[in-house]
Structure formats: structure tokens, C-alpha cells
Motif scaffolding. Sequence first.
Motif, PDB file in Angstrom:
ATOM      1  N   ASP A 147       0.816  -1.209   0.000  1.00  0.00           N
ATOM      2  CA  ASP A 147       0.000   0.000   0.000  1.00  0.00           C
ATOM      3  C   ASP A 147       0.851   1.261   0.000  1.00  0.00           C
ATOM      4  OD1 ASP A 147      -2.256  -1.527  -0.052  1.00  0.00           O
ATOM      5  OD2 ASP A 147      -2.741  -1.304   2.074  1.00  0.00           O
ATOM      6  N   ILE A 148       2.014   1.210   0.650  1.00  0.00           N
ATOM      7  CA  ILE A 148       2.922   2.369   0.615  1.00  0.00           C
ATOM      8  C   ILE A 148       3.307   2.673  -0.827  1.00  0.00           C
ATOM      9  CG2 ILE A 148       5.256   3.132   1.174  1.00  0.00           C
ATOM     10  CD1 ILE A 148       4.950   1.807   3.895  1.00  0.00           C
ATOM     11  N   LYS A 149       3.603   1.641  -1.597  1.00  0.00           N
ATOM     12  CA  LYS A 149       3.950   1.840  -3.008  1.00  0.00           C
ATOM     13  C   LYS A 149       2.740   2.318  -3.802  1.00  0.00           C
ATOM     14  CE  LYS A 149       7.523  -1.752  -3.113  1.00  0.00           C
ATOM     15  NZ  LYS A 149       7.929  -3.047  -3.722  1.00  0.00           N
ATOM     16  N   ARG A 150       1.582   1.719  -3.530  1.00  0.00           N
ATOM     17  CA  ARG A 150       0.390   2.045  -4.309  1.00  0.00           C
ATOM     18  C   ARG A 150      -0.061   3.489  -4.082  1.00  0.00           C
ATOM     19  NH1 ARG A 150      -4.595   2.323  -2.736  1.00  0.00           N
ATOM     20  NH2 ARG A 150      -4.135   1.263  -0.766  1.00  0.00           N
ATOM     21  N   VAL A 151      -0.093   3.907  -2.814  1.00  0.00           N
ATOM     22  CA  VAL A 151      -0.561   5.256  -2.479  1.00  0.00           C
ATOM     23  C   VAL A 151       0.489   6.304  -2.807  1.00  0.00           C
ATOM     24  CG1 VAL A 151      -1.339   6.729  -0.567  1.00  0.00           C
ATOM     25  CG2 VAL A 151      -2.076   4.345  -0.675  1.00  0.00           C
ATOM     26  N   ASN A 152       1.755   5.845  -2.865  1.00  0.00           N
ATOM     27  CA  ASN A 152       2.877   6.783  -3.049  1.00  0.00           C
ATOM     28  C   ASN A 152       2.857   7.827  -1.936  1.00  0.00           C
ATOM     29  OD1 ASN A 152       5.178   7.890  -4.216  1.00  0.00           O
ATOM     30  ND2 ASN A 152       4.005   9.208  -5.592  1.00  0.00           N
ATOM     31  N   LEU A 209      -1.398   4.333   7.968  1.00  0.00           N
ATOM     32  CA  LEU A 209      -1.074   4.833   6.630  1.00  0.00           C
ATOM     33  C   LEU A 209      -2.307   5.506   6.033  1.00  0.00           C
ATOM     34  CD1 LEU A 209       0.853   4.832   4.100  1.00  0.00           C
ATOM     35  CD2 LEU A 209      -0.307   2.714   3.436  1.00  0.00           C
ATOM     36  N   PRO A 210      -2.209   6.767   5.614  1.00  0.00           N
ATOM     37  CA  PRO A 210      -3.355   7.410   4.941  1.00  0.00           C
ATOM     38  C   PRO A 210      -3.715   6.664   3.664  1.00  0.00           C
ATOM     39  CG  PRO A 210      -1.679   9.041   5.547  1.00  0.00           C
ATOM     40  CD  PRO A 210      -1.059   7.691   5.761  1.00  0.00           C
ATOM     41  N   SER A 211      -4.997   6.629   3.338  1.00  0.00           N
ATOM     42  CA  SER A 211      -5.437   5.928   2.132  1.00  0.00           C
ATOM     43  C   SER A 211      -5.259   6.774   0.877  1.00  0.00           C
ATOM     44  CB  SER A 211      -6.908   5.523   2.262  1.00  0.00           C
ATOM     45  OG  SER A 211      -7.718   6.666   2.485  1.00  0.00           O
ATOM     46  N   PHE A 212      -4.805   8.014   1.045  1.00  0.00           N
ATOM     47  CA  PHE A 212      -4.452   8.863  -0.090  1.00  0.00           C
ATOM     48  C   PHE A 212      -3.222   9.669   0.312  1.00  0.00           C
ATOM     49  CE2 PHE A 212      -7.340  11.247   2.570  1.00  0.00           C
ATOM     50  CZ  PHE A 212      -6.812  12.527   2.605  1.00  0.00           C
ATOM     51  N   ARG A 213      -2.692  10.457  -0.603  1.00  0.00           N
ATOM     52  CA  ARG A 213      -1.464  11.205  -0.341  1.00  0.00           C
ATOM     53  C   ARG A 213      -1.778  12.405   0.561  1.00  0.00           C
ATOM     54  NH1 ARG A 213       3.714  11.274  -2.366  1.00  0.00           N
ATOM     55  NH2 ARG A 213       4.718  13.318  -2.545  1.00  0.00           N
ATOM     56  N   GLU A 412       9.184  -6.141  -7.767  1.00  0.00           N
ATOM     57  CA  GLU A 412       7.910  -5.491  -8.030  1.00  0.00           C
ATOM     58  C   GLU A 412       8.072  -4.033  -8.427  1.00  0.00           C
ATOM     59  OE1 GLU A 412       5.287  -6.067  -4.741  1.00  0.00           O
ATOM     60  OE2 GLU A 412       4.701  -8.035  -5.443  1.00  0.00           O
ATOM     61  N   SER A 413       9.296  -3.522  -8.420  1.00  0.00           N
ATOM     62  CA  SER A 413       9.499  -2.109  -8.694  1.00  0.00           C
ATOM     63  C   SER A 413       9.636  -1.816 -10.181  1.00  0.00           C
ATOM     64  CB  SER A 413      10.750  -1.616  -7.960  1.00  0.00           C
ATOM     65  OG  SER A 413      11.902  -2.241  -8.476  1.00  0.00           O
ATOM     66  N   ASP A 438      14.375 -11.088   0.232  1.00  0.00           N
ATOM     67  CA  ASP A 438      13.347 -10.396   1.018  1.00  0.00           C
ATOM     68  C   ASP A 438      11.939 -10.897   0.713  1.00  0.00           C
ATOM     69  OD1 ASP A 438      15.324  -8.917   2.187  1.00  0.00           O
ATOM     70  OD2 ASP A 438      15.101  -7.218   0.838  1.00  0.00           O
ATOM     71  N   PHE A 439      11.776 -12.192   0.516  1.00  0.00           N
ATOM     72  CA  PHE A 439      10.448 -12.735   0.241  1.00  0.00           C
ATOM     73  C   PHE A 439       9.586 -12.608   1.497  1.00  0.00           C
ATOM     74  CE2 PHE A 439       7.425 -16.317  -0.144  1.00  0.00           C
ATOM     75  CZ  PHE A 439       6.820 -15.920  -1.321  1.00  0.00           C
ATOM     76  N   GLY A 440       8.282 -12.240   1.300  1.00  0.00           N
ATOM     77  CA  GLY A 440       7.376 -12.067   2.424  1.00  0.00           C
ATOM     78  C   GLY A 440       6.953 -10.641   2.608  1.00  0.00           C
ATOM     79  N   VAL A 441       7.596  -9.731   1.900  1.00  0.00           N
ATOM     80  CA  VAL A 441       7.228  -8.321   1.981  1.00  0.00           C
ATOM     81  C   VAL A 441       6.856  -7.853   0.584  1.00  0.00           C
ATOM     82  CG1 VAL A 441       7.989  -5.991   2.532  1.00  0.00           C
ATOM     83  CG2 VAL A 441       8.686  -7.901   3.965  1.00  0.00           C
ATOM     84  N   GLY A 442       5.549  -7.752   0.316  1.00  0.00           N
ATOM     85  CA  GLY A 442       5.119  -7.186  -0.937  1.00  0.00           C
ATOM     86  C   GLY A 442       4.988  -8.145  -2.087  1.00  0.00           C
TER      87      GLY A 442
END
Length: 529
Positions: A147-152, A209-213, A412-413, A438-442
Motif C-alpha cells: 500500500d505504501i507503493k500504491r498510495v505513493n 497509513l493514509p489511504s491517499f497522499r 515489483e518495482s 526479502d520474500f514475504g514483503v510485498g
Amino acid sequence: MRDCKLLEQLMLAMESSSLCVRVNAQGQIVWISEMLKQLDTQQAFSTGMPLSKLLHADMRGQLLDQFDYSVAQQSHWQGTIKLSLGNRRPDWFKAIYVPLYDDEQCLQEQILMLQDISREVFLDELLNETRFDHTTGLPTRVDLIADIKRVNTQTVAIIDIRKFRSYADFYGLEFGDRLLLNFSESCKAFFYPRHINMYRLYGDKFALLPSFRMVPALFEQQLQRFYAHIIDHHIEVNGANVALDIAIGMGVGKAKLLQLAESALARAKTVFSGQRIHVVNEREFSASNSINWLPKIQSAIKNNRFINYYQPIRSSNGQRPDYFEALVRMRDGDKDIPPGFFLDKAKTTRYYPEITRRVVEQAVVHSAEYDVQISVNVSIEDILNSETVAFISDQLEAYPQSRLIFEITETESTEDFSMVDEFTRRVRSLGAEIAIDDFGVGYSNFSRLIQLRPDYLKIDGSIIKNILEDASSASILNGMISICRELKIPMVAEFVETEQVNGYLTEQQIEFLQGYYIGRPSPDIIKLN
């Protein structure tokens, strides 16, 4: 006549190479393809039986209605179905249903063509188990990273319940779990209407984490209001009212938000400062470590002062050969500086590819010289750099006796996953192996995982660090163990720091272990070997 013969041969070829069922107008199975018979190991169905018995009871009525509607409309239907083949797990298929008619538009036959997707469905179910915390029902770190990546977003916060362990020690673990559940429910009731999502990290730590920026000042204001809210509203647990004290750390920046929030939380827990929200800004954090690294990086490249340290990775049961991970260091006088200080700075310059090449060059030479297998980290930046990939290929060809593993990070980047796939094929053709780091995160895209078919999966260190104290970390690990057993991929656990963690992971039959308990990094691979 010739066209009919060709059509007959074409139909025969399609039927013999596909999962297919033919059903007469009365709904009875009249033909089953050989490939589908091979899946039906329990011989659950046969010709002459009704199609309805082949359909799983959970979906039978719905699917038969869909088929009847398609017949009435003289159209085909496609979707996902579940069949009753008598296997251990449900049998899922993508399906196309086609009714066939004669010249008078009377139904003559029904065709059901299938594509087996049971494996994908099973893996998705396993992943879903790791995405939600069993105690609170909240999403875990897996969803948080995604979600951090998605929401930026530019801000994240972490909440810690002060002295939570004293509640669990005094009242018992069941009371502690109930306290976490009720606290999370209170938090959700406050934050969700304000468009702020909540996640369980580990222990008594929760992320927000906010759901928007959201503007950081507004986010901090909402955290301040929550601080006052939790003081005014006690948490009810088993009929008792518990007055909680919390600490909140907030990170602001473009990268490494969790690290910034953790740093802010550490400051908040050091001293009690009322209802203050401790904030660590990326610019302030960087300013406190404001060494000008560029001249040092340039000098180290010019004078060959990037060197490899090697950390042992041991087989947990001795049935597999041990190997080593190459970890870059920058020699500065009498100090060897770890990559955490300079590598991110180097990635913003033209010198980063040169560092990767120095690491690969030394690893190839040392692997061939000492007859050991060595893993090397490669990032998306490395894979997308054609000169770096060509250099890696040249080194593998020059030292065919070397044995390298390339640990791929941040898969995923990049949207151009074909480049990753092409890289893995190329180095494998030259004798190297592939690990996902780093499998297990994202890692929510199992189709990519299956496509790469890595030789090793490295579990993210944040999961291993808290494995003995945090039930959600243990749950995530169990899910990943099931996935890896299914795919027959050995696992590597990082951050094995204590005898207790080593014992636990060995009991779980994790194939490889790495960490200070196993062995510290050293520039002298002979002493480690």
C-alpha cells in the motif's frame, strides 16, 4: 470432403491435448478427454453419468442455471468453476461452456472446455493467510509495504503500547490478545472514517497509513487527536477498564518511511513527553548523516577499495552444501564501511554499476579459486543496465568453474518484468542459480514467482527478527513454508541471531540459515570455509 477430413483431424487434435467434456442434450457425459481422465485420479466420474455430478456442490445450482440460460440464448458462457474430482484439494478451472445445435436450432450437444488453475488458487489462498493478523484481523506488513507503493505516500506512523508486556505477564496471554484486539477495534473506529488505514506489525506495534497522499501536517493533526482520544477512552477487556499509554512515531519523506517512523518511535519511547507526536523527517535524518560520499566513492573505485566480505549460509540439516553471500564494503583508511552508509547514495550516481561489477568480479574469482558457491545481490537497476548484464555474462563465461547465485531484489518495482525473466534465463544458461531476496514483503504476484521458478527464496529479515515473540510473524512464516513446499523451493532465513531462533527455524525445517549466530561476515573466505 477434404475439408471435412481436415476438420475431423483438427477436432481430434484439440480434444486429445485439452481438458474437455462432451455432454448430450439430456445432460449426460458422453466423452471425456484423456488429459482430464489423468486429473481424475479417484475415478470420480465416467461416461453416462449426469454432468451435474461432476460440478462441485458449492457451485452446482448456480452453474446449471448459467448453462440453461446459455442454451436458451444460444450463446456460450465462460467463467471459473470448481469440480468434484475427489482430490485432496478443490479442483478449480477456468471454463468455457458451448452449446451446439442442429439445422433446426435444436440442442444436440454441450461442450465444456477447461483450464486447470487449482495451483494458482491454492497459492493465492496461502498468501491470503499471511496478509491478515490472526489476533486482530488487521492486514499485516505484507499489505502495508504494497500500500505504501500504491498510495505513493509521504508519511507513515507507528503506534506502540507502552509497557504492554506487563499486562500480558500479569493477566496472561489471553488477556493480552484480547487487549490488542479491543485496542485495534478502538483505533479502527477512530481512524477509518478519517481515511487512515491500520496494520499490525508485530507485538504491540501498529502502523498507520493514509489511504491517499495526505499532507503530513494533517496526518500529524489526526494522530494528535487520537492521542487525546485514547486518554479519554479506556479500553474494556473482560469487564475491566484499562487505561493505556501509547507512544507514536511518524516518518516523513520519499523513501524508507518505515525506517523513519521506527526511528521516531524509538525517540518517543526514550522519554515520556506527554501527548507529543515524534516526527523524523527524511531531510533532517539525512542531514544528521551528512557525509559527502561522492568523493569517497570516486576514490574507492579509482583505487580498488571496494572489497567483498563473505557471510556463511549453513544448511540446517547438513544434507545440502553450505554457501556464502558476498557483501560489499568500502575500505576507508583502516575501516571497512558497510553498504548501508553509501550504497543508496551511489545509486543516484553513475558509479553504482561499477560497484556491482567489482562485487561480481571478486565473487566469480573467489568461487572458482576456493571451490565454493557464492551469492551476489543484484537490483533492478543492475538488471536493466545492459552493460552490467553483459559484464556478468562475460565473467561467468571466463570462469566456467565458478558457482554463483544471483539474489534478485525489488522485483515489483519494475513494470518490464520481461527483463528480469531474460536475465534469469541468461545467467542460468551459464551455470548460475537464482534466489529471490526479502520474500514475504510485498510479493503478492505469484504468477511472477512461478514464472521465475527461483532456486532459493530468502525470507525477509523483519519476519525472522520477531518470530519468537510475534504470532503474526510466525503465521506469515508458516504460510511461506507451505508455499515453498508446494513449489519445491528451498528457503533461506536471514537474521538468525540467537540459539533460540536457530533452534526454532531448524524445527520448522527451513533449509538454510544465515545470521550472526551462524557466522559474521569476513573478508577472509578461507577462514569461513
